[in-house]
Design a protein around this motif. Structure first.
Motif: not given
Length: 152
Positions: A9-17, A19-24, A44-49, A111-117
């Motif tokens: 998978l390409p490296n995409i930050s959770l910040k991008f997701f 931001l997109v969810l906040f906008a949509l 809120a949980i995403g920002i906390w993460t 997010a699952w890949n972030e958990h494993r990382r």
């Protein structure tokens, strides 16, 4: 790069997701409080993460809530589809909700890949071996170990 089922998978930050969810999310437009409450709770949980970069439990918590949120959104859409489908604004809300669900599904994978990382285990269950014998040192004080040779 992260891998999932042998696919890189390409490296995409959770910040991008986030931001997109906040906008949509305002364009989801459902008039149900549960929809908005769940989605803003996910934000809120995403920002906390994102702010707490070392906690693998928090990233698992975020992943689990994303999956629950996708199921919640599908249920809300299935119940209220006929009510919202009558106007152009309703059709746009349904379309945006589907887009948000798809983004949440991809976000859950990342997010699952972030958990494993972050050092989280790949196994969902916290129990590793049910067949091992319990030694007497792990038993509470009021329970005595069974006598050898006695079947229960």
């Amino acid at each position: 790069m992260a891998e999932l089922f042998g696919v890189t998978l390409p490296n995409i930050s959770l910040k991008f997701f986030i931001l997109v969810l906040f906008a949509l999310l305002p364009y989801g437009g459902w008039y149900i409080t549960t929809y908005h409450f769940m989605n803003y709770f996910i934000l809120a949980i995403g920002i906390w993460t994102i702010c707490n970069k070392e906690d693998s439990t928090l990233s698992l918590f975020y992943t689990a809530f994303l999956v629950v949120s996708v199921v919640n959104d599908i249920l809300i859409m299935s119940f209220y589809h006929s009510i919202m489908n009558s106007t152009a604004n309703g059709k746009f809300s349904i379309f945006m909700s589907v887009v948000i669900i798809l983004i949440k599904a991809v976000n859950a994978v990342y997010a699952w890949n972030e958990h494993r990382r972050r050092g989280g285990e790949s196994a969902v269950s916290g129990y590793t071996n049910f067949d091992s014998d319990v030694s007497a040192t792990y038993l509470p004080d009021h329970i005595s170990p069974p006598a050898p040779g006695v079947d229960m």
